[in-house]
Design a protein around this motif. Structure first.
Motif: not given
Length: 112
Positions: A8-10, A92-99, A83-85, A54-56
């Protein structure tokens, strides 16, 4: 197809979100194409830090970080080791969780 889970991001997605995007797509492209208005003041040319995320989870599955991105990230608000831009983080083929950080260094937010 990988799933991008967004915490969540406000302002940008108060409830969080999950979107699918094809491998080879940048996180920034995927978010913008799915209605999440992530800032990208340089039009995804790796010239600013407004698309900082931010890649969690799933950091190692993203495309390699290069020296230009690393140098730019030094200027990002809320920098972390994961952190990434988003314009340079290629799925790739994998799931990611980001903030999505609360702030950027951009003083005037443009509507894309």
């Amino acid at each position: 197809m990988p799933v991008i889970k967004i915490l969540p991001h406000a302002e940008l997605c108060p409830q969080g979100d999950e979107i699918e995007a094809p491998a080879g797509t940048s996180i920034c492209e995927a978010l913008v194409e799915n209605g999440i208005a992530l800032e990208h003041a340089c039009e995804m040319s790796c010239a600013c830090t407004t698309c900082h995320v931010v890649v969690k989870q799933g950091l190692s599955s993203l495309g390699e970080i290069d020296e230009i991105e690393e140098d730019l990230l030094d200027k990002a608000w809320g920098l972390t080791p994961s952190s990434r831009l988003a314009c340079q983080a290629i799925l790739s083929d994998a799931d990611v969780l980001i903030e999505i950080p609360k702030y950027t260094i951009n003083h005037a937010r443009e509507r894309h």
